[in-house]
Design an enzyme around this catalytic site. Structure first.
Site, PDB file in Angstrom:
ATOM      1  N   ASN A 144     -29.543  -9.676 -31.542  1.00  0.00           N
ATOM      2  CA  ASN A 144     -29.976  -8.325 -31.170  1.00  0.00           C
ATOM      3  C   ASN A 144     -29.940  -7.346 -32.350  1.00  0.00           C
ATOM      4  O   ASN A 144     -30.587  -6.297 -32.313  1.00  0.00           O
ATOM      5  CB  ASN A 144     -29.112  -7.763 -30.032  1.00  0.00           C
ATOM      6  N   TRP A 168     -37.004  -2.694 -17.006  1.00  0.00           N
ATOM      7  CA  TRP A 168     -36.651  -1.678 -16.000  1.00  0.00           C
ATOM      8  C   TRP A 168     -37.136  -0.312 -16.484  1.00  0.00           C
ATOM      9  O   TRP A 168     -37.731   0.455 -15.732  1.00  0.00           O
ATOM     10  CB  TRP A 168     -35.137  -1.678 -15.801  1.00  0.00           C
ATOM     11  N   ASP A 191     -29.795  -9.087 -18.345  1.00  0.00           N
ATOM     12  CA  ASP A 191     -31.135  -9.015 -18.936  1.00  0.00           C
ATOM     13  C   ASP A 191     -32.054  -8.146 -18.080  1.00  0.00           C
ATOM     14  O   ASP A 191     -31.884  -8.062 -16.866  1.00  0.00           O
ATOM     15  CB  ASP A 191     -31.703 -10.446 -19.053  1.00  0.00           C
ATOM     16  N   ASN A 243     -33.094  -4.763 -18.977  1.00  0.00           N
ATOM     17  CA  ASN A 243     -32.999  -3.303 -19.141  1.00  0.00           C
ATOM     18  C   ASN A 243     -34.313  -2.719 -19.659  1.00  0.00           C
ATOM     19  O   ASN A 243     -34.765  -1.665 -19.224  1.00  0.00           O
ATOM     20  CB  ASN A 243     -31.897  -2.942 -20.151  1.00  0.00           C
ATOM     21  N   SER A 276     -26.092  -9.536 -28.604  1.00  0.00           N
ATOM     22  CA  SER A 276     -26.020 -10.817 -29.321  1.00  0.00           C
ATOM     23  C   SER A 276     -26.140 -10.585 -30.834  1.00  0.00           C
ATOM     24  O   SER A 276     -26.594  -9.521 -31.278  1.00  0.00           O
ATOM     25  CB  SER A 276     -27.143 -11.754 -28.856  1.00  0.00           C
TER      26      SER A 276
HETATM   27  C1  FPP Z   1     -30.935  -7.227 -22.366  1.00  0.00           C
HETATM   28  O1  FPP Z   1     -32.016  -6.546 -21.800  1.00  0.00           O
HETATM   29  C2  FPP Z   1     -29.820  -6.317 -22.529  1.00  0.00           C
HETATM   30  C3  FPP Z   1     -29.243  -6.015 -23.726  1.00  0.00           C
HETATM   31  C4  FPP Z   1     -29.682  -6.593 -24.997  1.00  0.00           C
HETATM   32  C5  FPP Z   1     -28.146  -5.045 -23.804  1.00  0.00           C
HETATM   33  C6  FPP Z   1     -27.174  -5.032 -22.679  1.00  0.00           C
HETATM   34  C7  FPP Z   1     -26.526  -3.719 -22.638  1.00  0.00           C
HETATM   35  C8  FPP Z   1     -26.123  -3.079 -21.519  1.00  0.00           C
HETATM   36  C9  FPP Z   1     -26.211  -3.653 -20.184  1.00  0.00           C
HETATM   37  C10 FPP Z   1     -25.609  -1.682 -21.557  1.00  0.00           C
HETATM   38  C11 FPP Z   1     -24.500  -1.432 -22.498  1.00  0.00           C
HETATM   39  C12 FPP Z   1     -23.354  -2.345 -22.330  1.00  0.00           C
HETATM   40  C13 FPP Z   1     -22.111  -1.964 -22.024  1.00  0.00           C
HETATM   41  C14 FPP Z   1     -21.029  -2.947 -21.949  1.00  0.00           C
HETATM   42  C15 FPP Z   1     -21.775  -0.566 -21.753  1.00  0.00           C
HETATM   43  P1  FPP Z   1     -33.352  -6.402 -22.639  1.00  0.00           P
HETATM   44  O2  FPP Z   1     -33.257  -5.147 -23.435  1.00  0.00           O
HETATM   45  O3  FPP Z   1     -33.583  -7.638 -23.454  1.00  0.00           O
HETATM   46  O4  FPP Z   1     -34.420  -6.274 -21.491  1.00  0.00           O
HETATM   47  P2  FPP Z   1     -35.932  -6.800 -21.528  1.00  0.00           P
HETATM   48  O5  FPP Z   1     -35.881  -8.299 -21.645  1.00  0.00           O
HETATM   49  O6  FPP Z   1     -36.460  -6.355 -20.203  1.00  0.00           O
HETATM   50  O7  FPP Z   1     -36.605  -6.142 -22.693  1.00  0.00           O
END
Ligand code: FPP
Length: 248
Positions: free
Chosen positions: A67, A24, A19, A21, A64
């Site tokens: 998502n 970040w 969690d 991304n 998910s």
């Molecule tokens: C949650 O962070 C992350 C996701 C919904 C996606 C995860 C995907 C990756 C790590 C990259 C791609 C995966 C692979 C296996 C190559 P968020 O977007 O909810 O972050 P936030 O809460 O800060 O908005």
């Protein structure tokens, strides 16, 4: 940081809720997708490190069921990123003897993503050094619902007596049938929730939550989590004295 973790205390199965991304990327004034791209680099680093130190199963919550409700361009970008991930990581996965698997409603993924994913799942099927399991279009409640439907159909057909439905049989009918339950569950970015992840399988898993955002989760952070796990006493509902007696 030295890899001085005692091998006997390593978890067999580590699951991670990746969690942070989006935050970040936002903190850098960038689009969310850039955060996911940075997150994919962290996936690469943590996967190879886990393999190096001897973790047997690594499950990553990559997308998910819920998502799918995100803005269309983010969903599209993530699906494309997965295709690029498979292409970019193919040699690393094969050279390191990693077996790729996936859990979730894989049929719900776009064809191009599913095809790329399935090709590496097939190519790596005989690898045995570590299993990397990607949770995609995954939901814990959905997984349990599907398992219940399968069992209910067998009961309705007269093939299964209701009293033969055991915890083990339920486990065998989940997407994760072939894997042990996670010993350690890590969540990045400081959120204190389970987000519909492995609801059945996490019954006795140890939790480790860090404020670090997923793209900043490097091997040092992972090692910190493993060390915290190594210092835990897992009691599975028993008392500390009982556990000590069992270990003597
Ligand atoms: C949650 O962070 C992350 C996701 C919904 C996606 C995860 C995907 C990756 C790590 C990259 C791609 C995966 C692979 C296996 C190559 P968020 O977007 O909810 O972050 P936030 O809460 O800060 O908005």
């Amino acid at each position: 940081m030295e890899n001085d973790i005692a091998i006997e205390n390593l978890p067999t199965h580590v699951a991670i809720i990746m969690d942070g991304n989006g935050r970040w990327a936002k903190s850098r004034g960038e689009k969310r997708l850039l955060g996911h791209k940075a997150g994919a680099l962290a996936v690469r680093e943590i996967t190879t490190y886990a393999r190096e130190i001897g973790i047997k199963y690594l499950t990553l919550y990559a997308f998910s069921q819920q998502n799918f409700g995100r803005p269309a361009d983010e969903v599209k970008g993530l699906m494309q990123l997965l295709v690029e991930y498979v292409k970019g990581e193919w040699n690393t996965i094969m050279d390191n003897g990693i077996r790729l698997t996936a859990i979730g409603d894989i049929e719900a993924l776009p064809l191009v993503t599913r095809t790329a994913l399935n090709s590496l799942i097939k190519a790596s099927a005989k690898n045995s050094a570590m299993t990397l399991c990607l949770a995609l279009a995954y939901g814990g409640r959905e997984e349990i619902t599907v398992a219940m439907q399968k069992l209910a159909k067998k009961v309705a057909a007269g093939e299964l007596a209701p009293e033969k439905i055991t915890k083990e049989l339920i486990s065998e009918n989940l997407y994760t049938a072939a894997m042990p339950d996670p010993d350690l569950i890590i969540r990045t970015s400081g959120e204190m929730r389970i987000s519909n992840f492995l609801l059945w399988q996490l019954a006795y898993s140890e939790f480790y939550i860090t404020d670090t955002l997923w793209p900043d989760f490097h091997r040092e952070e992972f090692l910190k989590a493993l060390k915290a796990y190594a210092g835990r006493e897992r009691r599975f509902g028993l008392t500390s004295a009982q556990i000590s007696a069992e270990n003597t």
